[in-house]
Design a protein around this motif. Structure first.
Motif, PDB file in Angstrom:
ATOM      1  N   ALA A  83      25.074  86.477  26.966  1.00 12.45           N
ATOM      2  CA  ALA A  83      24.322  87.039  28.083  1.00 12.45           C
ATOM      3  C   ALA A  83      24.899  88.405  28.474  1.00 12.45           C
ATOM      4  O   ALA A  83      24.159  89.311  28.869  1.00 12.45           O
ATOM      5  CB  ALA A  83      24.352  86.100  29.280  1.00 12.45           C
ATOM      6  N   ARG A 137      23.436  91.395  27.280  1.00 15.67           N
ATOM      7  CA  ARG A 137      22.150  91.673  27.920  1.00 15.67           C
ATOM      8  C   ARG A 137      20.980  91.599  26.941  1.00 15.67           C
ATOM      9  O   ARG A 137      20.235  92.549  26.764  1.00 15.67           O
ATOM     10  CB  ARG A 137      22.204  93.034  28.622  1.00 15.67           C
ATOM     11  CG  ARG A 137      23.424  93.087  29.501  1.00 15.67           C
ATOM     12  CD  ARG A 137      23.483  94.204  30.425  1.00 15.67           C
ATOM     13  NE  ARG A 137      22.324  94.319  31.270  1.00 15.67           N
ATOM     14  CZ  ARG A 137      22.183  95.309  32.158  1.00 15.67           C
ATOM     15  NH1 ARG A 137      23.107  96.243  32.236  1.00 15.67           N
ATOM     16  NH2 ARG A 137      21.135  95.371  32.920  1.00 15.67           N
ATOM     17  N   ALA A 173      26.533  77.657  34.615  1.00 17.34           N
ATOM     18  CA  ALA A 173      26.528  78.422  33.362  1.00 17.34           C
ATOM     19  C   ALA A 173      25.218  79.178  33.203  1.00 17.34           C
ATOM     20  O   ALA A 173      25.201  80.367  32.848  1.00 17.34           O
ATOM     21  CB  ALA A 173      26.756  77.484  32.180  1.00 17.34           C
ATOM     22  N   ALA A 174      24.119  78.497  33.484  1.00 17.88           N
ATOM     23  CA  ALA A 174      22.807  79.138  33.325  1.00 17.88           C
ATOM     24  C   ALA A 174      22.634  80.275  34.341  1.00 17.88           C
ATOM     25  O   ALA A 174      22.181  81.384  33.993  1.00 17.88           O
ATOM     26  CB  ALA A 174      21.704  78.092  33.500  1.00 17.88           C
ATOM     27  N   VAL A 220      24.974  82.016  35.908  1.00 13.71           N
ATOM     28  CA  VAL A 220      25.844  83.128  35.543  1.00 13.71           C
ATOM     29  C   VAL A 220      25.256  83.882  34.361  1.00 13.71           C
ATOM     30  O   VAL A 220      25.200  85.119  34.348  1.00 13.71           O
ATOM     31  CB  VAL A 220      27.270  82.608  35.233  1.00 13.71           C
ATOM     32  CG1 VAL A 220      28.107  83.692  34.577  1.00 13.71           C
ATOM     33  CG2 VAL A 220      27.943  82.119  36.495  1.00 13.71           C
ATOM     34  N   GLY A 221      24.769  83.110  33.362  1.00 17.82           N
ATOM     35  CA  GLY A 221      24.208  83.737  32.166  1.00 17.82           C
ATOM     36  C   GLY A 221      23.046  84.647  32.506  1.00 17.82           C
ATOM     37  O   GLY A 221      22.961  85.790  32.030  1.00 17.82           O
ATOM     38  N   ILE A 222      22.128  84.156  33.331  1.00 23.40           N
ATOM     39  CA  ILE A 222      20.932  84.952  33.661  1.00 23.40           C
ATOM     40  C   ILE A 222      21.322  86.199  34.431  1.00 23.40           C
ATOM     41  O   ILE A 222      20.829  87.302  34.163  1.00 23.40           O
ATOM     42  CB  ILE A 222      19.925  84.079  34.440  1.00 23.40           C
ATOM     43  CG1 ILE A 222      19.320  83.049  33.475  1.00 23.40           C
ATOM     44  CG2 ILE A 222      18.829  84.933  35.059  1.00 23.40           C
ATOM     45  CD1 ILE A 222      18.538  81.948  34.139  1.00 23.40           C
ATOM     46  N   LEU A 253      24.158  87.732  34.256  1.00 21.82           N
ATOM     47  CA  LEU A 253      24.804  88.634  33.297  1.00 21.82           C
ATOM     48  C   LEU A 253      23.746  89.387  32.496  1.00 21.82           C
ATOM     49  O   LEU A 253      23.809  90.603  32.303  1.00 21.82           O
ATOM     50  CB  LEU A 253      25.694  87.842  32.339  1.00 21.82           C
ATOM     51  CG  LEU A 253      27.090  87.486  32.836  1.00 21.82           C
ATOM     52  CD1 LEU A 253      27.737  86.496  31.894  1.00 21.82           C
ATOM     53  CD2 LEU A 253      27.941  88.739  32.962  1.00 21.82           C
ATOM     54  N   ALA A 254      22.745  88.610  32.027  1.00 24.43           N
ATOM     55  CA  ALA A 254      21.698  89.221  31.195  1.00 24.43           C
ATOM     56  C   ALA A 254      20.929  90.254  31.997  1.00 24.43           C
ATOM     57  O   ALA A 254      20.470  91.277  31.462  1.00 24.43           O
ATOM     58  CB  ALA A 254      20.762  88.136  30.669  1.00 24.43           C
ATOM     59  N   GLU A 255      20.795  90.005  33.294  1.00 27.12           N
ATOM     60  CA  GLU A 255      20.077  90.971  34.123  1.00 27.12           C
ATOM     61  C   GLU A 255      20.986  92.111  34.546  1.00 27.12           C
ATOM     62  O   GLU A 255      20.560  93.028  35.249  1.00 27.12           O
ATOM     63  CB  GLU A 255      19.532  90.260  35.367  1.00 27.12           C
ATOM     64  CG  GLU A 255      18.345  89.371  35.056  1.00 27.12           C
ATOM     65  CD  GLU A 255      17.994  88.453  36.223  1.00 27.12           C
ATOM     66  OE1 GLU A 255      18.831  88.344  37.153  1.00 27.12           O
ATOM     67  OE2 GLU A 255      16.905  87.852  36.192  1.00 27.12           O
ATOM     68  N   GLY A 256      22.270  92.006  34.214  1.00 26.28           N
ATOM     69  CA  GLY A 256      23.208  93.078  34.565  1.00 26.28           C
ATOM     70  C   GLY A 256      23.683  93.017  35.993  1.00 26.28           C
ATOM     71  O   GLY A 256      24.272  93.976  36.504  1.00 26.28           O
ATOM     72  N   LEU A 281      31.209  90.418  33.202  1.00 24.96           N
ATOM     73  CA  LEU A 281      31.629  89.281  32.377  1.00 24.96           C
ATOM     74  C   LEU A 281      32.896  88.627  32.935  1.00 24.96           C
ATOM     75  O   LEU A 281      33.012  87.401  32.957  1.00 24.96           O
ATOM     76  CB  LEU A 281      31.858  89.738  30.930  1.00 24.96           C
ATOM     77  CG  LEU A 281      32.299  88.603  29.974  1.00 24.96           C
ATOM     78  CD1 LEU A 281      31.282  87.487  29.914  1.00 24.96           C
ATOM     79  CD2 LEU A 281      32.558  89.140  28.577  1.00 24.96           C
ATOM     80  N   GLY A 336      31.971  86.493  35.791  1.00 25.67           N
ATOM     81  CA  GLY A 336      31.172  85.367  35.316  1.00 25.67           C
ATOM     82  C   GLY A 336      32.036  84.328  34.633  1.00 25.67           C
ATOM     83  O   GLY A 336      31.929  83.123  34.883  1.00 25.67           O
TER      84      GLY A 336
END
Lengths: 603, 588
Positions: A47, A50, B273-274, B276-278, B280-283, B287, B290
């Protein structure tokens, strides 16, 4: 691992499938936790690059899958392992009980008493710890550890190697150290604990005597001194035990550091995808759950090994006598001892030297003698709990060893000394004498031993619970209930071993009269007693002395009996001619006097 | 896991005992403070470890830092690892020390209660059990102090610390944690209540089934004599099978609370986890932050999960503490006199009992009004059925218990106003089953006269008819007897107690069936010794058998708590004895 422990483990043989199921479920639960953390580590790392959110969906689903299956697997594993433990324990108890049957009372010198048997029962029960905590966890650790190392190997072989070494440290070395610490502490403390324990037993049992003797303070001081000695040992052992306990935490955390350290260069060289670094670290952290229970497993195996050994000692004993291969039915006719000799150990001075005794149906015989004269041994020989070293005991002319033991005991019913009452109802306890007996018969038997008024006073009657091992009835009532059991049995011969030991003189006389009177129903009655009361009620009074049986007063027992028979009755003390000649039914002074003996009054 | 660990009644009892331990024991309170300090340190190291690990991983992965540049951080991590190990070692060692100290405290109080406050309170058959609880019970307390208590402290500290650390890094994850963590206790309580109600009755039945095996094995000789042993072996297998089926039914519900706990914890970690992951992916998140949150999330639930597992083990351990508390809780046997008067002399003054009543708590009255006067130098025999109150009367005279009503006076002094220890100096008591203390025969004879000369000990031994027995022992008077030494028979122990009474020379003798459990010959020997001893002293002899009553001046019958047949006519034997010259006192 000792042989006894191996045998205890072998008891799971028939349950192998359950054992494997519990191991697989246990390993599955550990691995699901490993999977959860590993996948989340990867998920977060991925993730952080990104990507499109959708590409994370698989990992997110994986994380949830592992999470839920972890909980369900653990639940299933706990159920299966408990099921296994209970099943094995049931097998073990039944097996232990069956092996114990021929050993009691003859085959366990000094161990036949209920309290000691209770200790063995505790040992058998403690073995469930072996199945619950000792057996499956090492297998779970092995399986789950192998899979975790395998997964790590696919990601980075060097990290797998580090993980394997760390798991071995945490799963083998640490438990061994913990066990060694526990063992040496146990050894060191054992003597101090035993000493203090013995002192406390004395203090608890003899506190009144010490107080009356004015020595209370002295004994307090003594106990404090022993307590301080034990405490200083405990202080020393606390630190070694503490270090053993902290070692696993340190090894786990250091393993993560080491795995990360070997993985960082691999990330730099491109041998390891950066996204997998966090996954590897978390995998390492999670896989130590597999080895965490092993320290406790090692100590519980030790405890179980000791219990298994004590059980084995009992089960390995040869039954003191063999059953005939083609048993004959018990014939009618007298129970006879001919020149019977018996010693507890070969070479030891004989308890019985040369006993001759004949018990005929319809006759009541009293056998008296000082304690330690071998009276109980004689009773046990009569029902073939033991075999004589010399001479024969026979029933209707057939030596007892040719008749099946059960058949002997159906014909000759023994009420053992300190008869046991089971934790159940009065009805069940009496009906032990003849299963299937009706309430009326049971009531009649209780009335015959003088418990009629007591029974009438019980609100619940025959359904009254007698308490744990008969704790809710008095000693006298217990003995009368045991006698009622024999009265119910319809056996040809009844043997009573000290049936009046806990009664006061009036109660003892009353019960001995009632027992003697039972011979009028046609049974041969032998009462073994040290109570020289109401002996005039018996057809014959014998004395066991120096290992031989002597007739007291040769058919004139009342001469001796009357000297002590100051407890009531105005019976015939002048020698009935018919009795002296041995013809006809002797007139016995068997009237069971009026009034309720003291030990029968409601407690 | 036996029924005891799941039995709801035992569980609430164990909880009460735990509370009481912490309340009443100084060592336990000191240990609690130590545990909290260690817990705080553990929580701090936990946070540091997670943060550093996240920094190392993020540095190597995203920033491409080399091993060399990360080495200082790794060294710190290694140091923290060792530190956490040491803290865990501290929990365990401190717990064991605490357990040992608390047990020593309890033991000390127990010993004082038994010997000084309430002597004679424990029945002989229970003394072994009590001693085991007071010595081996320390192992069980260790489970509580070294493993349960630390988890309880951590369960309170760690979730708060983790939450405080998470909020500034990722408030969304913090919300997930903050919502789920309190759910766990709530759900556990709800399910626990549900399970408790449905299982309470079942456990009781199961406990009975478990005891059945013990019962059958204990009565095996009786079963065999009645030809029922084989049949019972089958019934053990059948009962075991039904036991298992019932237990499994109960466990299916009992384990539900653990399942829910695990499920909540795992799902919460998965959601974190989900989330934090989302982010992170959205910026929206770094890390390091997270990863820190992800590593800490399982730690939030860990102490709670361990706590459940440890509770059962520690609850088992409370049984020994309960056994000791049960003794400590009993009220003192004899109330301390408000004003102490000097002890009267029973060799000069008559002993007068008036309207004496007594009942053991919760039971029928044993003594229902005893009136009795014993003159100095008189020998009184007390006969009557067992359970008639004879031994109780002796224990009142021994001041081992206070009368419920009525008075015991000696020379006009109410014994309740006399220090019991001072009064007892004038008494010699031979109980029904004398205790043989570990030590030499001489030590035992000297029990009430520790400084007596050896010659006097010998004379007392001879007077008690014990000389032939001692002569047959390998080291004579110096032979060790009692625990760890030679076992004495009941008759020998009786005569040993008589020798004690001869040696201490007290003017008032109290004998409690000194010939019970003896065979006839021994009985005769002991009776002769008793007769010698009673000569010239005041004696109250509880007699079961006529031998002992024959030489008494008076025979009283104690039945149903009252003296029913005072002073029977003299028996011929008594008359004969009366005309014979009185036996000599052997030891002055």
């Amino acid at each position: 691992m000792n042989a006894a422990l191996r045998n205890a483990i072998a008891a799971t043989r028939t349950r192998r499938r359950l054992l494997w199921l519990s191991v697989v479920l246990g390993a599955g639960a550990v691995l699901a936790a490993v999977g959860l953390l590993t996948t989340s580590g990867y998920l977060i790392s991925r993730a952080a690059q990104r990507p499109e959110i959708l590409t994370l969906a698989v990992a997110i689903v994986g994380v949830r899958f592992f999470g839920i299956s972890r909980a369900l697997l653990r639940y299933a594993e706990r159920l299966v392992s408990h099921d296994l433990a209970f099943r094995t324990l049931t097998d073990l108890r039944a097996r232990f009980f069956r092996r114990l049957i021929p050993l009691v009372p003859g085959g366990l010198p000094g161990l036949g008493r209920g309290e000691l048997l209770g200790r063995f029962v505790g040992d058998v029960d403690s073995l469930q710890d072996l199945y619950l905590r000792g057996l499956a966890p090492p297998l779970v650790a092995l399986l789950a550890g192998l899979v975790a190392v395998g997964v790590a190997f696919l990601i980075l072989p060097a990290a797998a190697l580090v993980l394997a070494v760390a798991l071995l440290l945490g799963g083998v070395a640490v438990p061994l150290v913990a066990r060694a610490a526990a063992r040496s502490a146990g050894r060191r403390q054992a003597a101090a604990r035993a000493e203090l324990g013995a002192e406390l037993v004395e203090i608890a049992a003899g506190s009144a005597e010490l107080a009356v003797a004015g020595r209370g303070e002295d004994w307090v001081e003594r106990a404090e001194r022993s307590g301080r000695r034990l405490a200083s040992l405990q202080r020393r052992d606390a630190f070694s035990g503490g270090l053993a306990a902290g070692a696993l935490t340190a090894v786990t955390a250091l393993a993560v550091v080491a795995v990360v350290a070997v993985s960082i260069p691999a990330v730099g060289s491109g041998a390891l995808a950066g996204t997998m670094l966090a996954a590897l670290a978390l995998l390492t952290l999670a896989s130590f759950e597999a080895v965490a229970p092993l320290g406790a497993a090692a100590t519980s195996v030790d405890a179980c090994a000791a219990a298994a050994e004590r059980i084995e000692v009992v089960l390995d004993r040869e039954p003191p006598l063999r059953e005939p291969s083609a048993p004959r039915p018990a014939p009618d006719g007298p129970l006879a001892f001919e020149d019977v000799g018996f010693a507890y150990e070969p070479g030891a001075p004989p308890v019985l030297d040369s006993v001759d005794l004949v018990l005929r149906p319809g006759r009541a015989v009293a056998l008296i003698g000082p304690s330690g004269a071998g009276k109980s041994t004689l009773a046990e020989l009569a029902v073939r709990f033991r075999d004589p070293d010399r001479g024969t005991v026979s029933l209707g002319g057939v030596p007892l060893p040719r008749i099946g033991g059960e058949a002997v005991r159906a014909a000759v019913r023994l009420a053992p000394q300190d008869a046991y009452l089971f934790t159940t109802t009065l009805r069940e306890n009496v009906a032990l004498g003849r299963p299937g007996a009706g309430d009326e018969e049971i009531r009649a038997a209780l009335e015959a031993v003088g418990l009629g008024p007591w029974l009438d006073s019980l609100p619940e009657g025959l359904a009254t619970e007698v308490g744990e091992a008969g704790s809710r009835v008095s000693g006298g009532q217990r003995q009368r209930i045991a006698v009622a059991r024999s009265f119910l049995a319809r056996a040809s011969f009844l043997v009573f071993d000290e049936p009046t030991a806990h009664l006061d003189p009036a109660g003892a006389a009353d019960l001995q009269r009632r027992i003697a009177a039972f011979a009028d129903n046609g049974a041969g009655v032998l009462i073994i007693t040290h109570d020289r009361v109401a002996l005039d009620a018996f057809d014959e009074v014998l004395e066991l002395r120096g290992g031989r049986v002597e007739r007291v007063g040769r058919g004139l027992p009342w001469i001796h009996g009357s000297a002590r028979a100051d407890d009531g009755g105005d019976g015939d003390r002048h020698g009935d001619p018919a009795r002296r000649l041995g013809h006809g039914r002797p007139r016995r002074q068997r009237d069971v006097g009026g009034g309720v003996p003291a030990d029968l009054r409601p407690q | 896991m036996g029924p005891s660990r799941q039995d709801p009644d035992a569980r609430s009892r164990a909880r009460e005992t735990q509370r009481r331990l912490t309340r009443t024991s100084r060592a336990a309170r000191a240990h609690l403070i130590l545990t909290v300090v260690l817990g705080l340190a553990t929580a701090a190291l936990l946070l540091a470890q997670a943060t550093l690990l996240a920094q190392v991983i993020a540095g190597a992965f995203l920033d491409g830092r080399s091993l060399a540049s990360l080495t200082p951080l790794l060294v710190w991590l290694a140091a923290i690892s060792v530190g956490r190990g040491l803290l865990d070692a501290g929990f365990e060692a401190g717990g064991r020390l605490g357990a040992a100290k608390v047990m020593a405290e309890l033991r000390s109080r127990l010993v004082r209660t038994l010997l000084l406050v309430r002597p004679g309170t424990v029945r002989e058959e229970r003394s072994g059990e009590l001693a085991t609880a007071a010595v081996q019970g320390v192992d069980a307390l260790e489970a509580y102090f070294a493993r349960y208590l630390p988890q309880a402290v951590l369960a309170a500290l760690v979730p708060l610390a983790v939450l405080a650390w998470t909020v500034p890094r990722d408030w969304e994850a913090a919300i997930v944690l903050a919502v789920t963590a309190p759910l766990i206790p709530v759900f556990m309580v709800l399910i626990g209540r549900l399970a408790e109600r449905s299982t309470r009755r079942r456990w009781r039945r199961l406990a009975r089934l478990g005891d059945r095996f013990l019962d059958l094995a204990g009565g095996l000789a009786t079963l065999r004599a009645n030809g029922r042993a084989e049949a019972q072996a089958d019934s053990i297998a059948a009962a075991g099978e039904s036991y298992r089926r019932e237990t499994m039914k109960t466990l299916r519900i009992g384990f539900l609370s653990a399942l829910v706990l695990e499920l909540l914890a795992m799902i919460a970690v998965a959601i974190v986890a989900a989330t934090v992951g989302i982010q992170l992916a959205e910026g929206a998140l770094g890390l390091t932050a997270g990863l820190t949150v992800l590593i800490l999330a399982p730690e939030m639930y860990m102490p709670l999960r361990r706590l459940g597992a440890q509770f059962h083990a520690s609850a088992d351990g409370m049984a020994s503490a309960e056994a000791i508390f049960a003794v400590l809780d009993r009220p003192p046997a004899v109330a301390a006199p408000a004003v102490t008067r000097p002890a009267p002399r029973p060799d000069r003054e008559p002993l007068v009992l008036e309207g004496l009543r007594f009942s053991h708590p919760g039971r029928e009255e044993v003594l229902r009004g005893i009136d009795l006067r014993i003159e100095p130098g008189e020998t009184v025999a007390l006969v009557g059925p067992s359970g008639g109150g004879k031994s109780t009367l002796l224990s009142l005279l021994l001041r081992l218990a206070d009368p419920g009503a009525g008075t015991i006076r000696c020379g006009g002094v109410d014994l309740c106003e006399v220090d019991p220890a001072a009064w007892r100096r004038h008494l010699a008591w031979v109980p029904q089953r004398p205790t043989v203390f570990a030590g030499t025969v001489a030590d035992n004879v000297r029990l009430a006269a520790p400084d007596a000369a050896t010659a006097d000990v010998r004379a007392a031994v001879a007077a008690a008819g014990l000389a032939p027995v001692i002569a047959a022992l390998p080291a004579g008077l110096e032979t060790r007897v009692g625990e760890g030494g030679r076992r004495l028979s009941a008759g020998q122990a009786q005569r040993l107690a008589l020798a004690r009474a001869f040696l201490c020379g007290s003017p008032l003798l109290l004998f409690d069936e000194p010939t019970a459990h003896l065979d006839e010959e021994t009985e005769r020997e002991v009776a002769i010794a008793v007769r010698k001893l009673a000569a010239g002293r005041t004696a109250l002899i509880v007699a079961h058998r006529p031998e002992l009553a024959t030489f008494a001046d008076r025979v009283l019958r104690l039945e149903d708590g009252t003296i029913t047949a005072p002073a029977d006519a003299l028996t011929p034997a008594m008359r004969e004895r009366r005309s014979a010259p009185p036996p000599q006192r052997v030891v002055a």
